[in-house]
Design a protein around this motif. Structure first.
Motif, mmCIF file in Angstrom:
data_model
loop_
_atom_site.group_PDB
_atom_site.id
_atom_site.type_symbol
_atom_site.label_atom_id
_atom_site.label_comp_id
_atom_site.label_asym_id
_atom_site.label_seq_id
_atom_site.Cartn_x
_atom_site.Cartn_y
_atom_site.Cartn_z
ATOM 1 N N PRO A 411 59.979 71.250 -24.456
ATOM 2 C CA PRO A 411 59.893 71.398 -22.995
ATOM 3 C C PRO A 411 61.096 72.096 -22.379
ATOM 4 O O PRO A 411 60.961 72.803 -21.381
ATOM 5 C CB PRO A 411 59.780 69.949 -22.505
ATOM 6 C CG PRO A 411 60.263 69.098 -23.621
ATOM 7 C CD PRO A 411 59.921 69.837 -24.876
ATOM 8 N N ASP A 412 62.299 71.934 -22.972
ATOM 9 C CA ASP A 412 63.496 72.542 -22.386
ATOM 10 C C ASP A 412 63.602 74.031 -22.672
ATOM 11 O O ASP A 412 64.431 74.720 -22.073
ATOM 12 C CB ASP A 412 64.752 71.834 -22.894
ATOM 13 C CG ASP A 412 64.877 71.888 -24.404
ATOM 14 O OD1 ASP A 412 63.835 71.882 -25.096
ATOM 15 O OD2 ASP A 412 66.012 71.917 -24.910
ATOM 16 N N GLN A 417 60.426 77.256 -17.985
ATOM 17 C CA GLN A 417 61.839 77.418 -17.622
ATOM 18 C C GLN A 417 62.212 78.893 -17.484
ATOM 19 O O GLN A 417 62.933 79.281 -16.569
ATOM 20 C CB GLN A 417 62.749 76.777 -18.670
ATOM 21 C CG GLN A 417 62.972 75.304 -18.477
ATOM 22 C CD GLN A 417 61.796 74.501 -18.989
ATOM 23 O OE1 GLN A 417 60.901 75.036 -19.634
ATOM 24 N NE2 GLN A 417 61.790 73.219 -18.706
ATOM 25 N N ASP A 542 70.071 71.501 -14.796
ATOM 26 C CA ASP A 542 69.188 70.641 -15.580
ATOM 27 C C ASP A 542 67.865 71.369 -15.791
ATOM 28 O O ASP A 542 67.094 71.574 -14.848
ATOM 29 C CB ASP A 542 68.963 69.320 -14.840
ATOM 30 C CG ASP A 542 68.140 68.325 -15.643
ATOM 31 O OD1 ASP A 542 67.478 68.730 -16.621
ATOM 32 O OD2 ASP A 542 68.133 67.136 -15.273
ATOM 33 N N LYS A 543 67.592 71.756 -17.025
ATOM 34 C CA LYS A 543 66.412 72.571 -17.304
ATOM 35 C C LYS A 543 65.105 71.799 -17.231
ATOM 36 O O LYS A 543 64.040 72.390 -17.366
ATOM 37 C CB LYS A 543 66.568 73.254 -18.670
ATOM 38 C CG LYS A 543 67.614 74.356 -18.659
ATOM 39 C CD LYS A 543 67.680 75.112 -19.970
ATOM 40 C CE LYS A 543 68.338 74.286 -21.066
ATOM 41 N NZ LYS A 543 68.527 75.060 -22.308
ATOM 42 N N THR A 544 65.173 70.509 -17.003
ATOM 43 C CA THR A 544 63.920 69.779 -16.786
ATOM 44 C C THR A 544 63.448 69.872 -15.337
ATOM 45 O O THR A 544 62.303 69.499 -15.036
ATOM 46 C CB THR A 544 64.066 68.292 -17.169
ATOM 47 O OG1 THR A 544 64.986 67.656 -16.268
ATOM 48 C CG2 THR A 544 64.542 68.127 -18.600
ATOM 49 N N LEU A 547 60.042 71.198 -14.426
ATOM 50 C CA LEU A 547 58.923 70.372 -14.883
ATOM 51 C C LEU A 547 58.698 69.170 -13.972
ATOM 52 O O LEU A 547 57.717 68.446 -14.138
ATOM 53 C CB LEU A 547 59.174 69.890 -16.317
ATOM 54 C CG LEU A 547 59.439 70.984 -17.353
ATOM 55 C CD1 LEU A 547 59.675 70.351 -18.724
ATOM 56 C CD2 LEU A 547 58.305 71.987 -17.412
ATOM 57 N N ASN A 570 61.618 60.490 -20.678
ATOM 58 C CA ASN A 570 60.622 60.876 -21.678
ATOM 59 C C ASN A 570 59.467 59.871 -21.584
ATOM 60 O O ASN A 570 59.654 58.716 -21.943
ATOM 61 C CB ASN A 570 61.208 60.872 -23.083
ATOM 62 C CG ASN A 570 60.235 61.441 -24.106
ATOM 63 O OD1 ASN A 570 59.361 62.236 -23.772
ATOM 64 N ND2 ASN A 570 60.396 61.016 -25.354
ATOM 65 N N ILE A 572 58.634 63.451 -19.255
ATOM 66 C CA ILE A 572 59.104 64.109 -18.041
ATOM 67 C C ILE A 572 57.898 64.200 -17.107
ATOM 68 O O ILE A 572 56.915 64.866 -17.416
ATOM 69 C CB ILE A 572 59.658 65.514 -18.353
ATOM 70 C CG1 ILE A 572 60.776 65.439 -19.393
ATOM 71 C CG2 ILE A 572 60.147 66.189 -17.083
ATOM 72 C CD1 ILE A 572 61.134 66.791 -20.003
ATOM 73 N N TRP A 581 55.053 65.373 -19.584
ATOM 74 C CA TRP A 581 55.372 66.084 -20.833
ATOM 75 C C TRP A 581 56.189 65.133 -21.703
ATOM 76 O O TRP A 581 57.306 64.761 -21.369
ATOM 77 C CB TRP A 581 56.166 67.347 -20.519
ATOM 78 C CG TRP A 581 56.229 68.342 -21.648
ATOM 79 C CD1 TRP A 581 56.389 68.094 -22.974
ATOM 80 C CD2 TRP A 581 56.145 69.764 -21.520
ATOM 81 N NE1 TRP A 581 56.407 69.250 -23.683
ATOM 82 C CE2 TRP A 581 56.256 70.303 -22.824
ATOM 83 C CE3 TRP A 581 55.992 70.636 -20.437
ATOM 84 C CZ2 TRP A 581 56.225 71.686 -23.059
ATOM 85 C CZ3 TRP A 581 55.966 71.998 -20.678
ATOM 86 C CH2 TRP A 581 56.078 72.520 -21.969
#
Length: 737
Positions: A411-412, A417, A542-544, A547, A570, A572, A581
Motif C-alpha cells: 500500500p505504501d 501514492q 505520511d504515505k498512507t 489512502l 492495519n 488502513i 487496505w
C-alpha cells in the motif's frame, strides 16, 4: 446438464476450503459478437457528447455548463498490435463505439494519431509477424502520409476515418481528448535540423523554432479541420473534452535524467534520448542569453568559474551526476531557466490554440509522467494550466528485473501514492495513462482499487492505456501487447464496475482533504533527490494519507507545510469507512470496498476469510488471489437491488505462454485463446431485504449467457452462490422479492 452440474458441485464440496491449483480455462473476449445486455453500463452515458455545451474547468473540478460535475472513465486509443488499428474503418468504428459505451467508457484519448500511415507490411519489414508476435511489432498508423518526404500532409482517407470514428463516439455520449504532439516522426523535408537523429523530438519541441512552428501547423490542420459528419470544426465541437499539447515530453525531465549531453550523432551509441550537438548548442545559447538578463554579472562570472570555462565561453549545463554536490547558485539557475522554457512554450501554445484557432475546450499542457524522478519542479509548469494530469504504471515492463508482484501487498508504494503526489487545490485532476501492464498474474487488482481510491480522492478522470480496436477478421483472442487491455478477460469484465464506482460516485469522496505546500528551497532540493526517495513527497510525509484522506498540494514557492502523520493502522481505513487496505507484513494483502451500491474484495481473499462487506463475503473460494466485485445495476443500494453485476476475476494467460526463470517476464507470449483461472467455490450475498430467490447467470466474453442458471441457496446471512462450474468472469444476479 443438471446431473453434470450437480456432480461438479459435489466435487467442489469434497475439497477443503483453501487455495488450490485450479485449471486454466479458455475465455475469449469478443467485442464484435457482443450486443446490448442487462449487464452493460451504457446507462451511465448521456449522449450525444457535448449536448450540454463545452466541459469547463473551474472550482477545482470539471463541470458541464448546467453545473453538474463531469468525470471521465476512459481509455487511450492506439494500435500497436497486429490485427489492431489506430483509426478504425467505418464498420469497425460502429462496432467499437458501441462496445466502449457498453463498458461504461465516456471519454477517449486520441493518442498517436500524429504517426505516419505506413502500411503494416512496410512497418514490419515485409514479414508476416502473425497476430501474436509480441509487443511493439506493429507501430500505430496515424493521419500523416508516409509516402512523402515530410510530416506535414494528412492522408485524406485516414482523416475521413477519424471524422467518422469521432462522430460514432460522440453519438453514444463518448467525449474525446485530442493529443497533439505524441509520436510524430519528423523528416528531412520538414526543414528540421537533425531530423534523422531526433526521433519523436521529445524536449526539442520546446525550443527548436522549426519544431514549434510545425506543432502549430499540425494543430491548425487537425483542430481547425471541419468534420463533415458533425459539420463542426473540432475547435468548435463540445464533444472535444480537452486538447493536450505534448505527451510525456519535458525538458526538465531531460535535465534530471542526464539527457542534455549533446552526444547524439550519426553512428554514435545514442543509448539515451540525448540532445544532438546542434540542439545542445541552441539551448546553451538560450541559457546564456537568459543568464545575461536574469543574473548579475558577478553571478555569471561565478557560474563560469564553477563550470571551469573561460570568460569568453558560454556557461554549459551540468550533467546529472553533478547535481547532488552542485552549489545552489548553479542548480537554481539551470532549474529556473529550463522551467521558464517550459512555461513560455505552453503559454504560447495555449494562446495560439485559444486565440488563433478558437479552441473552446480546456487545454492540458503536459502530464507528470516522471514518477521515477521528483515532480515538484514540473508542477511549476503544470499548475499554470487548466487541468493537472499524470501517468503511472504498476511495474512497467521497462523494469527488466523483479516484477509481477501484487500491488495489494504494498500500500505504501501503490500507484495511488504516485498519482496523489500531483493533485493540487483548485485544479481538476486527471490520470491520462495508467495500467498494470501485461504480463502480470495480479492484473485483476488494478481497476477496482484504482476506481475506488480515485473516487475517494475526488479526481476528475481516468484513461487506461490502452484500448485497440481490432480489424474485422484479422485478430485472434489473445493479449499481444504489454498495454492493450481490449482482449484481457479480467480488465474487460471490470470496466463497467469501475465506471459505476467512479462515474456514478458509488465510492464517496474523502471527508477531509489534507494539504501540503513547498518552498522554493524544497523544490530546488527535490530536483536532485535520488531514486531511493520515490515517490518524492516532502521528507516526513505520511504515505498512507492518500489512502485515508484527500491529498492536495496547496501552493508552490511559498511557506512550506506538511500534514501531521497518521496513527499507525492495519488495516488502513478511509475516513469515509468505505475502503480498507490490510496486509500481513507485506503479504496476503486485501482491499475491501464497502459502499452502498458497489462492494469488492480484492487480493488474497482465501487467506482473509473474515474480511467481508455488508453484502459480500467470499471466504470459501479456492483461489489464492482474486478480485470479486458486486455492483447494483438498477441504481438501488445492494441490499434492495433486484439486478446486480458480480465479477469474479483472477489470473489471465495466453495459451502456451512461458515465463522466464524469475517469473517476471515472458519468454514466449503464447497464442489464442486467452485463459482464465475461474474463481471457484462459494460466494455469499448477504442482507438482501425481502429476497425470496436469488439466481446467477454466467456470461461469456461477449456478455452473453453461458451455462445453466445457478440458483442461490438460502443461508443464515443471506444467500450462497456456487461459482466456478462454468468458466466465466461475470454473473448477472437477479433477486426475486
Amino acid at each position: 446438464m443438471k446431473l453434470r452440474l450437480l456432480s461438479t458441485l459435489a466435487a467442489m464440496v469434497s475439497l477443503p476450503a483453501m487455495a488450490q491449483d485450479i485449471a486454466m480455462q479458455p475465455f475469449p473476449v469478443d467485442h464484435e459478437a457482443r450486443v446490448d445486455s442487462e449487464a452493460d453500463a451504457r446507462f451511465l452515458l448521456d449522449g450525444p457528447a457535448g449536448k450540454y455545451g463545452f466541459i469547463q474547468a473551474r472550482d477545482g473540478h470539471l463541470y458541464r455548463p448546467d453545473g453538474q460535475r463531469f468525470r471521465c472513465w476512459g481509455v487511450n486509443l492506439t494500435g500497436w498490435t497486429v490485427g489492431g488499428e489506430q483509426i478504425p474503418s467505418h464498420k469497425d468504428a460502429e462496432t467499437y463505439a458501441a462496445a466502449l459505451a457498453r463498458l461504461g467508457v465516456n471519454c477517449v484519448r486520441m493518442h498517436f494519431i500524429d504517426r505516419p500511415d505506413t502500411p503494416t507490411e512496410v512497418r514490419n519489414g515485409g514479414a508476416d509477424r502473425g497476430p501474436n508476435a509480441g509487443p511493439f511489432t506493429n507501430p500505430p498508423r496515424g493521419l500523416i502520409r508516409g509516402d512523402v518526404d515530410n510530416s506535414r500532409e494528412f492522408n485524406t482517407e485516414r482523416l475521413d476515418r477519424l471524422d467518422y470514428w469521432f462522430n460514432e463516439l460522440k453519438k453514444r455520449g463518448i467525449y474525446v481528448n485530442f493529443n497533439l504532439n505524441v509520436g510524430r516522426v519528423f523528416r528531412p523535408g520538414d526543414g528540421v535540423p537533425d531530423a534523422d537523429l531526433i526521433g519523436n523530438a521529445k524536449a526539442y519541441t520546446y525550443f527548436g523554432p522549426e519544431l514549434v512552428a510545425l506543432q502549430k501547423e499540425y494543430a491548425k490542420q487537425l483542430i481547425g479541420h471541419l468534420n463533415p459528419y458533425t459539420n463542426l470544426r473540432y475547435a468548435d465541437d463540445p464533444a472535444v473534452m480537452t486538447v493536450e499539447v505534448v505527451n510525456e515530453n519535458s525538458i526538465l525531465e531531460f535535465w534530471m535524467r542526464n539527457w542534455l549531453r549533446g552526444e547524439r550523432v550519426p553512428g554514435g551509441k545514442n543509448t539515451q534520448l540525448d540532445m544532438t550537438p546542434h540542439y545542445q548548442s541552441l539551448l546553451t545559447g538560450l541559457y546564456n542569453d537568459w543568464l545575461a538578463k536574469n543574473r548579475k554579472p558577478a553571478e555569471v562570472a561565478q557560474l563560469r568559474t564553477m563550470a571551469g570555462v573561460a570568460a569568453d565561453q558560454k556557461v554549459p549545463f551540468m550533467r546529472r551526476g553533478n547535481h547532488p554536490d552542485a552549489p545552489r547558485l548553479r542548480l537554481d539557475a539551470e532549474l529556473a531557466f529550463l522551467t521558464q522554457v517550459e512555461v513560455d512554450f505552453h503559454a504560447d501554445m495555449k494562446r495560439y490554440l485559444k486565440d488563433e484557432l478558437g479552441v473552446k475546450a480546456p487545454v492540458v499542457p503536459l502530464a507528470d509522467h516522471t514518477y521515477f524522478i521528483a515532480n515538484q519542479p514540473l508542477m511549476r509548469t503544470a499548475i499554470k494550466s487548466d487541468i493537472l494530469d499524470s501517468h503511472v504504471y504498476w511495474q512497467h515492463p521497462a523494469i527488466y528485473g523483479k516484477r509481477n508482484e501484487p500491488m495489494v501487498n504494498a500500500p505504501d508504494l501503490s500507484i495511488i501514492q504516485k498519482l496523489a503526489r500531483s493533485a493540487a487545490v483548485g485544479k481538476p485532476y486527471t490520470v491520462s495513462e495508467v495500467n498494470h501492464p501485461w504480463p502480470s498474474e495480479y492484473g485483476a487488482e488494478m481497476i477496482p482499487i484504482l476506481a475506488s481510491y480515485a473516487a475517494l480522492q475526488d479526481w476528475d478522470g481516468i484513461f487506461f492505456y490502452t484500448f485497440e480496436t481490432k480489424i474485422s477478421g484479422q485478430w485472434k483472442p489473445a493479449v499481444a501487447d504489454h498495454f492493450d487491455i481490449t482482449l484481457d478477460p479480467a480488465k474487460m469484465a471490470q470496466m463497467p464496475v469501475g465506471a459505476m464506482i467512479f462515474l456514478r460516485g458509488d465510492v464517496s469522496a474523502a471527508k477531509k482533504v489534507l494539504t501540503r505546500s513547498y518552498s522554493t528551497d524544497q523544490i530546488s532540493e527535490a530536483s536532485r533527490l535520488p531514486r531511493a526517495e520515490m515517490p518524492y513527497y516532502t521528507p516526513g510525509f505520511d504515505k498512507t494519507i492518500p489512502l485515508v484522506h484527500g491529498s492536495r498540494v496547496s501552493c508552490l514557492d511559498c511557506k512550506p507545510s506538511l500534514p501531521a502523520p497518521l496513527p499507525a493502522a492495519n488495516p488502513i481505513v478511509s475516513d469515509t469507512g468505505e475502503l480498507s487496505w490490510k496486509t500481513d507484513e507485506g503479504k496476503d494483502g486485501i482491499v475491501s470496498v464497502n459502499a452502498p451500491r458497489s462492494q469488492a474484495l480484492v487480493g488474497f481473499v482465501s487467506a482473509n476469510p473474515k474480511v467481508q462487506t455488508r453484502n459480500l463475503a467470499a471466504g470459501d473460494i479456492r483461489n489464492r488471489f482474486a478480485a470479486i466485485t458486486l455492483s447494483s445495476l438498477d441504481g438501488k443500494p445492494l441490499n434492495l437491488s433486484n439486478r446486480m453485476l458480480l465479477t469474479t476475476t483472477g489470473k489471465v494467460e495466453n495459451t502456451g505462454q512461458k515465463w522466464d526463470e524469475r517469473r517476471a517476464m515472458l519468454t514466449d507470449w503464447g497464442t489464442a485463446p486467452t485463459l482464465i483461472e475461474p474463481i471457484t467455490g462459494w460466494i455469499q450475498l448477504k442482507d438482501l431485504e425481502g429476497a425470496i430467490g436469488v439466481s446467477a447467470q454466467a456470461l461469456d466474453g461477449a456478455s452473453r449467457p453461458i451455462g445453466p442458471e445457478i440458483r442461490g441457496k438460502m443461508i443464515e446471512p443471506g444467500w450462497e452462490i456456487a461459482v466456478g462450474a462454468t468458466a466465466t468472469t461475470s454473473y448477472l444476479i437477479r433477486v426475486e422479492r
